[in-house]
Each structure stands twice: as C-alpha cells, then as structure tokens.
Design an enzyme around this catalytic site. Sequence first.
Site, PDB file in Angstrom:
ATOM      1  N   LYS A   1      38.815 -53.572  18.246  1.00  0.00           N
ATOM      2  CA  LYS A   1      37.535 -53.187  18.855  1.00  0.00           C
ATOM      3  C   LYS A   1      37.788 -52.287  20.068  1.00  0.00           C
ATOM      4  CE  LYS A   1      33.186 -55.359  20.420  1.00  0.00           C
ATOM      5  NZ  LYS A   1      32.464 -56.634  20.576  1.00  0.00           N
TER       6      LYS A   1
ATOM      7  N   SER B   1      27.978 -57.177  18.435  1.00  0.00           N
ATOM      8  CA  SER B   1      28.416 -55.848  18.794  1.00  0.00           C
ATOM      9  C   SER B   1      29.718 -55.407  18.102  1.00  0.00           C
ATOM     10  CB  SER B   1      28.616 -55.776  20.314  1.00  0.00           C
ATOM     11  OG  SER B   1      29.674 -56.630  20.710  1.00  0.00           O
TER      12      SER B   1
ATOM     13  N   SER C   1      28.898 -61.804  19.056  1.00  0.00           N
ATOM     14  CA  SER C   1      29.314 -60.492  18.526  1.00  0.00           C
ATOM     15  C   SER C   1      30.410 -60.500  17.475  1.00  0.00           C
ATOM     16  CB  SER C   1      29.734 -59.587  19.677  1.00  0.00           C
ATOM     17  OG  SER C   1      28.590 -59.078  20.270  1.00  0.00           O
TER      18      SER C   1
HETATM   19  N1  GLN Z   1      24.086 -59.643  21.187  1.00  0.00           N
HETATM   20  C1  GLN Z   1      24.555 -60.255  22.395  1.00  0.00           C
HETATM   21  C2  GLN Z   1      24.316 -59.345  23.560  1.00  0.00           C
HETATM   22  O1  GLN Z   1      23.758 -58.330  23.368  1.00  0.00           O
HETATM   23  C3  GLN Z   1      25.978 -60.614  22.251  1.00  0.00           C
HETATM   24  C4  GLN Z   1      26.905 -59.519  22.541  1.00  0.00           C
HETATM   25  C5  GLN Z   1      28.352 -59.939  22.427  1.00  0.00           C
HETATM   26  O2  GLN Z   1      28.667 -61.030  21.973  1.00  0.00           O
HETATM   27  N2  GLN Z   1      29.215 -59.065  22.896  1.00  0.00           N
HETATM   28  O3  GLN Z   1      24.660 -59.637  24.656  1.00  0.00           O
END
Ligand code: GLN
Length: 426
Positions: free
Chosen positions: A41, A116, A140
């Site tokens: 990532k 994400s 995410s």
């Molecule tokens: N969707 C969540 C957020 O927007 C989780 C993001 C993540 O786990 N990096 O914060």
Amino acid sequence: MEISKIKELDEKINSFIVFDDDGVAKSAKTGKLAGLTIAIKSNICVNGLKATCASKTLENYVAPYDASVVEKIKREGAHIVGMTNMDEFACGSSGESSYFGATDNPSAPGHIPGGSSSGSAAAVAAGFADVAIGTDTGGSIRNPASHCGVVGFKPTYGVVSRYGLIDLAMSLDQIGSFGKDVRTAVKLLDVIAGHDPKDATSLKLDPSFYNFSKNLSCDMDGIRVGYAKEFDELIVDCGIKKLIHESMDKLSGAGAQIVDVNLPRLKIALPTYYLNVYVEFFSATRKYDGLRFGHKIEDACGEEVLRRIMLGSYISEKEHSGKYYKKALMARSVIRRELEGALKNVDVLVGPTVPKLPHKLGQRITDPRVMYAYDVFTVTANLAGTPAGVVPAGKVDGIPTGLQVMGNVLDDQKVLNVMAGFEGCR
Ligand code: GLN
C-alpha cells in the site's frame, strides 16, 4: 504473472500507482515468502519507491528507508511488484478519493473495490500479486477484502510494527495482510508480525505467539461463536443478511456453537471513531507544511482529507471545554469494555463486514455520512485494538461479500482458525 502483462491489465483496474520496473526493491532469493509476489500500500515506506499516500501532497515523495514490515518481507524473499492505489491518506471506504483515480473491482467490474486499501485488495483479486500489505484504521483491510472476495486480516494493535507507516490515526492504525485464501494471508502475517523496538507501541510477546501458520487449525468442534442481534438491525441489504445467516448455519454445521450476544452500543461506534480520527489525523498532518515533504496539504489535498483537517482543527481548538474529544475518548473505553464483555463467554464474534453492497464507480456520494456508513461493523475492532479478519462468504447479486470474525485482544490465532474453519466449510 509477468510485469508487462500486469501493467497491461492494470490499465483498466488501476490497482497500482507505482510499479517497481527497475527492481529498486531488492529481496532475498530464499526465505519463507520466496516465490511469492507482493503489493504494498502506498502509505508504507519502501526505500527508493514513491510513498504518495495517493495524494498530490506527496506526489513526488520517495521513501528514504524501509518500513519494518518491508525489511522483513525483503529478507524473506517476497518479490515486491509495486505500490498500490488507495484512498487519499487512507481516508475513505471506496478507493475513489485517490489523486491517481479510482480503482475498479476485478471481482465486480464497475463497482468500487472498497477502501482505503483498494489497490491491495484489487491486486490480489486480479491475480497481480499473491499477497498484499494493507492498513486498517477503521476497516480499510476488511472492507475491500469483502467487496473484492479475498481474505484480509487486521491483527491486534501492536502485533505488527507500524514503523515506516505514514499514519492516519496512530492509535487506531494497524498493518495487516491480504491473500487469496486464509493460509496465504497467514503466511505473510507470520513474517510481518513480531516485536519491533523502533515502534514504541509494538508488543513484546512470547515467540510462540507468532507461529500463526503452524498453529492454524480448521477444527470448529466446540468453538463458541457469538452473534449480536444488533448486526441484523444495522445490515441494510437483505441479501447480505441472508448470506451472513447462511454462513452461521455452515459454522454450526461444522461443529461450532452459536451464542447470542449483545452489543447495544454498536451504533455509537461510528461517531466515536470519526471524532478520534479527525483529531489524530489533524495532528498527524501538521508536518505537511510544504517545507519538508511535498506540497502544503491544505493546498493540495482532496475534499475528504480537507474536511477531516478542518474538523480536527475545530475540535482540537474547542478542546479546552472537553466538549468532543474527551467525550469521544470516554465513548471509546465504553465500546472497548462492551466488546470485551460480549467476548467473555465466546471464542469469537462472527458477523457482517459491511452493511451494504459496494456502489457503482462514478456514482457520486455527496453526503460523507453515506460513505462513513460502510464502516459501521469494522470500526469497533480498531477502537478496541482487537484482531479481526474477513473471509469470503459468497456472492450477493453477483458481488462478493465477506464474513467478519472478531476476537479479543491477542486472540489472533482463534480468529484465524475460525476464518480457516469457515473457509473449509464454505
Ligand atoms: N473508512 C474509514 C475511514 O475513512 C477507515 C479508513 C481506514 O481504515 N484507513 O476512516
């Protein structure tokens, strides 16, 4: 798959931001991961490759060192294919907020892959990499694993070092693994887990704790699996509800004992999570002042990142009155205790990963709460620092849907075993 082939196919999917064409990331020839390809990532440092966080802010930032997980991956012989696409600074649930464009879902073309860690899940689903590294602050890893039909695991907070991870919210962030199946994802976990003196929050556990592959057992006999009725209340899509209940039946058919548990405060997990994230993210982004790293974040970032910075700044300013953040911290403890309580008489909790199916790419979501709603079942594990993983359960309307398994702090092995057990009886 040959890199030229991956590049050609990825033109449509857009799961990578950077390919390591020149072989900058050099790995050992032998080791526990030899023969496997891996995608990383873009918020994790690989020496010599761009760690952009999918933001214009860091569009030219080349990582000057290896994150601890990357050091281990290289030492164990996995071949790094490149850096994956993601929501900007990991803020999102769809992969659409990337400065480098959205990622398509290889398992449900035309739909978001989830986020994400959108590119990491998509790369594994498309067969571009055997395994991938993702990060999970509020879901995410698990959310895109569910939408793309792959396995994803977020360990207990502190089991995998965060050194070299560009943080979203450091008290919630955790690095974890993706794979096509449980065994492959666990193979990567074996390598990346472990104590790291460079990360002050890294746990120092008995070496036997980290033998996840060796201790993997699919035997579900007598395993007590909790299911909270609040899950049913919050699932939006009837198809998902049906699939999750069928999955519970399969677990019980394999010998597990299903136990009703309660999580009455599940509803407040989402606002609690976002308040914590706003404040921590605001603080984390103060270093992007345009002097040391790339552009000034407020001048370069997208809408969602700016929203979080502004709200985080506002909440931090108001904090002398203890109005928001202090309350959010208190709520966090309440949620943690509630989850611990629910896990007292069972081995794991099992339930949905997401409340609804992924939306179509290009369907613009203007209300942030609609996007945040994807996280309703995943944020609790981050607030509590507990392990949680996702394993494909089947398809709803032709779209993959994953089953989430959650455990108590340091019960990572139990969670993985139930994931493997379920995979076996799928
Ligand atoms: N969707 C969540 C957020 O927007 C989780 C993001 C993540 O786990 N990096 O914060």
